[in-house]
Design a protein around this motif. Structure first.
Motif, short mmCIF file in Angstrom:
data_model
loop_
_atom_site.label_atom_id
_atom_site.label_comp_id
_atom_site.label_asym_id
_atom_site.label_seq_id
_atom_site.Cartn_x
_atom_site.Cartn_y
_atom_site.Cartn_z
N ARG A 191 4.62 -11.91 -1.70
CA ARG A 191 4.52 -11.88 -3.16
C ARG A 191 5.00 -10.55 -3.74
O ARG A 191 5.69 -10.53 -4.76
CB ARG A 191 3.06 -12.14 -3.56
N TYR A 192 4.60 -9.46 -3.11
CA TYR A 192 5.00 -8.14 -3.59
C TYR A 192 5.40 -7.27 -2.40
O TYR A 192 4.79 -7.33 -1.34
CB TYR A 192 3.87 -7.46 -4.35
N ALA A 193 6.41 -6.45 -2.61
CA ALA A 193 6.81 -5.44 -1.64
C ALA A 193 7.67 -4.42 -2.38
O ALA A 193 8.87 -4.62 -2.57
CB ALA A 193 7.58 -6.05 -0.47
N PHE A 194 7.04 -3.34 -2.86
CA PHE A 194 7.80 -2.34 -3.62
C PHE A 194 7.19 -0.97 -3.41
O PHE A 194 6.04 -0.82 -2.99
CB PHE A 194 7.82 -2.69 -5.11
N GLU B 168 1.11 -14.10 0.99
CA GLU B 168 0.30 -15.30 0.79
C GLU B 168 0.70 -16.37 1.79
O GLU B 168 1.89 -16.65 1.97
CB GLU B 168 0.47 -15.84 -0.63
N ALA B 169 -0.31 -16.95 2.43
CA ALA B 169 -0.10 -18.08 3.34
C ALA B 169 -0.78 -19.30 2.77
O ALA B 169 -1.99 -19.27 2.50
CB ALA B 169 -0.65 -17.76 4.73
N ARG C 147 -4.50 -14.77 0.75
CA ARG C 147 -3.67 -13.63 0.44
C ARG C 147 -4.24 -12.36 1.07
O ARG C 147 -5.46 -12.22 1.18
CB ARG C 147 -3.57 -13.40 -1.07
N LEU C 148 -3.35 -11.48 1.47
CA LEU C 148 -3.75 -10.17 1.98
C LEU C 148 -2.77 -9.15 1.42
O LEU C 148 -1.56 -9.35 1.47
CB LEU C 148 -3.73 -10.15 3.51
N GLY C 149 -3.32 -8.05 0.90
CA GLY C 149 -2.47 -7.04 0.31
C GLY C 149 -2.91 -5.63 0.63
O GLY C 149 -4.06 -5.38 1.03
N MET C 150 -1.99 -4.71 0.46
CA MET C 150 -2.24 -3.29 0.70
C MET C 150 -1.61 -2.49 -0.43
O MET C 150 -0.49 -2.76 -0.86
CB MET C 150 -1.64 -2.87 2.04
N SER C 151 -2.34 -1.52 -0.94
CA SER C 151 -1.79 -0.60 -1.93
C SER C 151 -2.12 0.82 -1.50
O SER C 151 -3.17 1.09 -0.91
CB SER C 151 -2.37 -0.87 -3.33
N GLY C 152 -1.20 1.72 -1.75
CA GLY C 152 -1.41 3.10 -1.34
C GLY C 152 -0.73 4.07 -2.27
O GLY C 152 0.16 3.71 -3.05
#
Length: 363
Positions: free
Chosen positions: A94-97, A82-83, A60-65
């Motif tokens: 998984r998330y995009a908001f 997630e791959a 998994r790789l994610g970004m928050s800002g």
């Protein structure tokens, strides 16, 4: 810290939920960006022919800002991908908001996010490898990640107390349950709400929620209630939920379930060991138009496992699932792989125990 500043900070922290550590790559002039990720190398060992058997490796790789717009207004966003690298190598956003936080007035965001009941089912979705049966159940409304959801959250009850929080949610064809589609198909709108109360300084939190969707003559709703206790060493979690699905007044389905979890953390010379014990039981009742149906377990097992955190970035997990389903239970039928005709390994009932082991690196 002033209360209104806390109200701004808390939703920003929620943006990074699910990441035990992160890398701050930008923090200047009121703008902040973090990256986080996880690589999980795991395997579920059981008899061939049972679902979820074999490699369960994923990354998994994610970004928050967040960005400070005014003294009382913050914009935020989150993206996570997630791959899967196992036998079922399906990838997922998984998330995009993105959303706005208005301090004591709460926050509003839209996109792919957790269903509003996930906050309650998460009380027991803490097992080392398995679990999450209530959260990721096709019979429940707005209990898992879902697309096209607009969510309002208030984490301090308009600045009056940090112990009470609530959320309201509307899904525009975003409900995560698939049971309605199997009967009717078509688009679905759904709505739901939850409320949680941290009970003074006891370590206890109580929560409840309700969600509903309607398609033509098909009515589908879920309610859930949970209780958790946590301090540094001990964690106890419990939830109970019920889903009802009625189709054209001909079929009447009811799913009831409860989950119990107990975990205790032990500090070692190197790292921290957390043994885990859980019991899960879900039962599905079906009444057909002729009032002849069934009442059968959909999930039933005892889980015994442990997580060993060597440090905040690396963990090992092990969990043994004692499967308590019988051959004629509906859960055993749904838990059985049905290979193509002529395949080497024939179908077997999904009643076998499972051993899950894995290594996790996260940042």
């Amino acid at each position: 810290m002033k209360r209104n500043l806390l109200a701004i900070a808390i939703p920003a922290l929620l943006v990074a939920a699910g990441a035990n550590a992160s890398i701050e790559v930008w923090n200047k002039d009121g703008n902040k960006v973090d990256f986080y990720g996880r690589v999980k190398a795991a395997n579920n060992i059981t008899d061939r022919g049972q679902k979820d058997e074999g490699d369960d490796t994923s990354a998994r790789l994610g970004m928050s800002g967040q960005t400070q717009i005014t003294d009382s207004l913050v914009g935020y966003g989150r993206w996570e991908y997630e791959a899967k690298a196992g036998k079922n190598s399906d990838n997922e956003v998984r998330y995009a908001f993105a959303g706005l936080n208005f301090g004591d007035l709460g926050s509003f965001d839209y996109g792919r996010n957790d269903g509003v009941l996930k906050a309650i089912t998460a009380y027991t979705d803490v097992l080392p490898q398995f679990g999450g049966d209530a959260a990721n159940n096709e019979w429940n409304v707005l209990s898992s990640r879902t697309k096209a959801v607009a969510t309002y959250r208030n984490n301090n009850f308009f600045g009056l107390t940090d112990d009470v929080s609530f959320a309201l949610q509307y899904a525009d064809n975003g409900d995560n349950s698939s049971t309605v589609d199997s009967h009717r198909g078509g688009s679905r709108e759904a709505y739901g709400a939850n409320a949680q109360w941290r009970i003074f300084d006891t370590g206890l939190t109580a929560g409840a929620g309700y969600a509903q969707t309607t398609v033509s003559e098909t009515r589908h709703n879920t309610w859930a209630a949970g209780l958790k206790y946590e301090n540094y060493d001990l964690y106890l979690g419990a939830n109970y939920f019920q889903s009802k699905l009625k189709v054209d007044n001909n079929y009447d389905y009811k799913l009831r379930g409860f989950e119990l979890v107990a975990q205790y953390g032990i500090d070692l010379e190197v790292g921290r060991l957390t043994p885990s014990l859980a019991y899960v039981q879900h039962k599905l009742k079906d009444y057909g138009h002729d009032r002849v149906g069934f009442n059968s377990p959909l999930a039933k097992y005892v889980s015994l496992g442990a997580t060993y955190d060597l440090n905040k970035n690396f963990s090992t997990i092990i969990e043994y699932k004692f499967n308590l389903l019988d051959n004629d239970d509906i859960g055993a039928w749904k838990n059985t792989e049905r290979p193509r005709v002529g395949s080497k390994h024939p179908s077997k009932p999904g009643t076998k125990d499972v051993l899950g082991v894995g290594l996790i690196y996260q940042f």
